[in-house]
Design a protein around this motif. Structure first.
Motif, mmCIF file in Angstrom:
data_model
loop_
_atom_site.group_PDB
_atom_site.id
_atom_site.type_symbol
_atom_site.label_atom_id
_atom_site.label_comp_id
_atom_site.label_asym_id
_atom_site.label_seq_id
_atom_site.Cartn_x
_atom_site.Cartn_y
_atom_site.Cartn_z
ATOM 1 N N UNK A 1 18.417 -4.976 47.858
ATOM 2 C CA UNK A 1 19.663 -4.235 48.090
ATOM 3 C C UNK A 1 19.799 -2.952 47.264
ATOM 4 N N UNK A 2 18.934 -2.745 46.278
ATOM 5 C CA UNK A 2 19.026 -1.535 45.463
ATOM 6 C C UNK A 2 19.957 -1.708 44.288
ATOM 7 N N UNK A 3 20.451 -0.593 43.777
ATOM 8 C CA UNK A 3 21.335 -0.622 42.625
ATOM 9 C C UNK A 3 21.734 0.786 42.247
ATOM 10 N N UNK A 4 22.483 0.902 41.157
ATOM 11 C CA UNK A 4 22.972 2.211 40.718
ATOM 12 C C UNK A 4 22.531 2.455 39.275
ATOM 13 N N UNK A 5 22.056 3.677 39.028
ATOM 14 C CA UNK A 5 21.613 4.112 37.712
ATOM 15 C C UNK A 5 22.597 5.153 37.207
ATOM 16 N N UNK A 6 23.170 4.909 36.042
ATOM 17 C CA UNK A 6 24.114 5.847 35.431
ATOM 18 C C UNK A 6 23.549 6.249 34.077
ATOM 19 N N UNK B 1 10.085 17.344 36.972
ATOM 20 C CA UNK B 1 10.296 16.651 35.703
ATOM 21 C C UNK B 1 9.296 15.507 35.580
ATOM 22 N N UNK B 2 8.832 15.300 34.353
ATOM 23 C CA UNK B 2 7.894 14.214 34.064
ATOM 24 C C UNK B 2 8.238 13.627 32.710
ATOM 25 N N UNK B 3 8.056 12.319 32.594
ATOM 26 C CA UNK B 3 8.359 11.667 31.335
ATOM 27 C C UNK B 3 8.182 10.177 31.441
ATOM 28 N N UNK B 4 8.976 9.431 30.659
ATOM 29 C CA UNK B 4 8.929 7.970 30.641
ATOM 30 C C UNK B 4 10.327 7.400 30.742
ATOM 31 N N UNK B 5 10.447 6.280 31.448
ATOM 32 C CA UNK B 5 11.718 5.582 31.550
ATOM 33 C C UNK B 5 11.512 4.153 31.053
ATOM 34 N N UNK B 6 12.391 3.738 30.137
ATOM 35 C CA UNK B 6 12.371 2.365 29.647
ATOM 36 C C UNK B 6 13.521 1.630 30.310
ATOM 37 N N UNK B 7 13.188 0.612 31.083
ATOM 38 C CA UNK B 7 14.176 -0.200 31.787
ATOM 39 C C UNK B 7 14.086 -1.597 31.198
ATOM 40 N N UNK B 8 15.116 -1.981 30.450
ATOM 41 C CA UNK B 8 15.034 -3.239 29.715
ATOM 42 C C UNK B 8 13.979 -3.099 28.638
ATOM 43 N N UNK B 9 12.903 -3.871 28.727
ATOM 44 C CA UNK B 9 11.827 -3.810 27.734
ATOM 45 C C UNK B 9 10.543 -3.198 28.304
ATOM 46 N N UNK B 10 10.596 -2.689 29.535
ATOM 47 C CA UNK B 10 9.409 -2.154 30.194
ATOM 48 C C UNK B 10 9.492 -0.629 30.248
ATOM 49 N N UNK B 11 8.429 0.057 29.818
ATOM 50 C CA UNK B 11 8.369 1.515 29.865
ATOM 51 C C UNK B 11 7.371 1.934 30.935
ATOM 52 N N UNK C 1 21.833 -3.606 39.204
ATOM 53 C CA UNK C 1 21.349 -3.999 40.530
ATOM 54 C C UNK C 1 22.492 -4.528 41.386
ATOM 55 N N UNK C 2 22.431 -4.226 42.684
ATOM 56 C CA UNK C 2 23.377 -4.813 43.612
ATOM 57 C C UNK C 2 22.912 -6.237 43.885
ATOM 58 N N UNK C 3 23.807 -7.128 43.952
ATOM 59 C CA UNK C 3 23.451 -8.523 44.204
ATOM 60 C C UNK C 3 24.310 -9.430 43.353
ATOM 61 N N UNK C 4 24.465 -10.624 43.829
ATOM 62 C CA UNK C 4 25.329 -11.592 43.156
ATOM 63 C C UNK C 4 24.749 -11.978 41.803
ATOM 64 N N UNK C 5 25.553 -11.851 40.766
ATOM 65 C CA UNK C 5 25.178 -12.296 39.433
ATOM 66 C C UNK C 5 24.177 -11.414 38.709
ATOM 67 N N UNK C 6 23.855 -10.250 39.229
ATOM 68 C CA UNK C 6 22.886 -9.371 38.564
ATOM 69 C C UNK C 6 23.558 -8.667 37.392
ATOM 70 N N UNK C 7 22.947 -8.754 36.230
ATOM 71 C CA UNK C 7 23.494 -8.140 35.025
ATOM 72 C C UNK C 7 22.943 -6.726 34.861
ATOM 73 N N UNK C 8 23.734 -5.821 34.261
ATOM 74 C CA UNK C 8 23.222 -4.471 34.010
ATOM 75 C C UNK C 8 22.077 -4.499 32.993
ATOM 76 N N UNK C 9 21.180 -3.526 33.123
ATOM 77 C CA UNK C 9 20.010 -3.425 32.259
ATOM 78 C C UNK C 9 20.058 -2.072 31.553
ATOM 79 N N UNK C 10 19.782 -2.053 30.255
ATOM 80 C CA UNK C 10 19.773 -0.802 29.494
ATOM 81 C C UNK C 10 18.594 0.073 29.927
ATOM 82 N N UNK C 11 18.841 1.399 29.986
ATOM 83 C CA UNK C 11 17.818 2.349 30.421
ATOM 84 C C UNK C 11 17.773 3.525 29.452
ATOM 85 N N UNK C 12 16.568 3.952 29.127
ATOM 86 C CA UNK C 12 16.326 5.166 28.340
ATOM 87 C C UNK C 12 15.383 6.042 29.153
#
Length: 161
Positions: free
Chosen positions: A139-144, A77-87, A51-62
């Motif tokens: 502010x949004x963020x970047x997904x890699x 495309x259809x499926x599931x995305x796990x962001x941190x602990x939320x799917x 996430x963009x923003x002061x002190x925001x830590x990256x979050x693991x994504x599947x």
């Protein structure tokens, strides 16, 4: 021969160009590419969301794609995305002509950095995209993401389009 003739006798601005000079051949077929993408696209991706923003830590994504279906030059495309602990379920489109991605998170999106009504937009398929929030205060963020490869299976080589 035609280019030499055109160079020797320039066309006045008011007159239309000769038919032979305006013929263009497009060898790229976005419909065929979308069909190939739908078949060969990796179904499992992993990476992080920053996430963009002061002190925001990256979050693991599947990201796990359950289906990829070509419709003309678009791939649904259809499926599931796990962001941190939320799917969450996801649905999106990839353009076979330009690799543009539009990916929606479906359902209730928890958390302070992602919110309902936002989407991931990318110009390189799933590899690199940005979060576009529904409100200007986010502010949004970047997904890699990178494909997760099974043992013994080669990584598909993508052409530069």
């Amino acid at each position: 021969m035609i280019p030499l003739l055109l160079a020797a006798s320039p066309i006045p601005v008011d007159s239309p160009a000769p038919a032979a000079a305006s013929v263009q051949v497009q060898s790229f077929d976005p419909v065929a590419r979308a069909a190939v993408l739908a078949q060969q696209m990796p179904r499992h991706w992993a990476g992080s969301y920053q996430p963009f923003g002061a002190g925001a830590a990256p979050v693991a994504v599947q990201l796990r794609l359950a289906s990829a279906t070509a419709f003309g030059q678009m791939v649904d495309v259809r499926g599931n995305m796990t962001i941190g602990s939320v799917t969450l379920p996801v649905q999106g489109n990839i353009n076979g002509n330009s690799d543009q991605l539009d990916l929606l998170l479906l359902g209730d999106v928890p958390g302070s950095f992602l919110e309902d009504g936002g989407r991931f937009l990318g110009l390189q398929g799933f590899s690199l995209s940005g979060w576009r929030a529904s409100r200007l205060t986010n502010p949004g963020g970047v997904l890699v993401l990178e494909p997760v490869v099974s043992k013994g299976r080669p990584v598909p080589i993508r052409g530069l389009w």
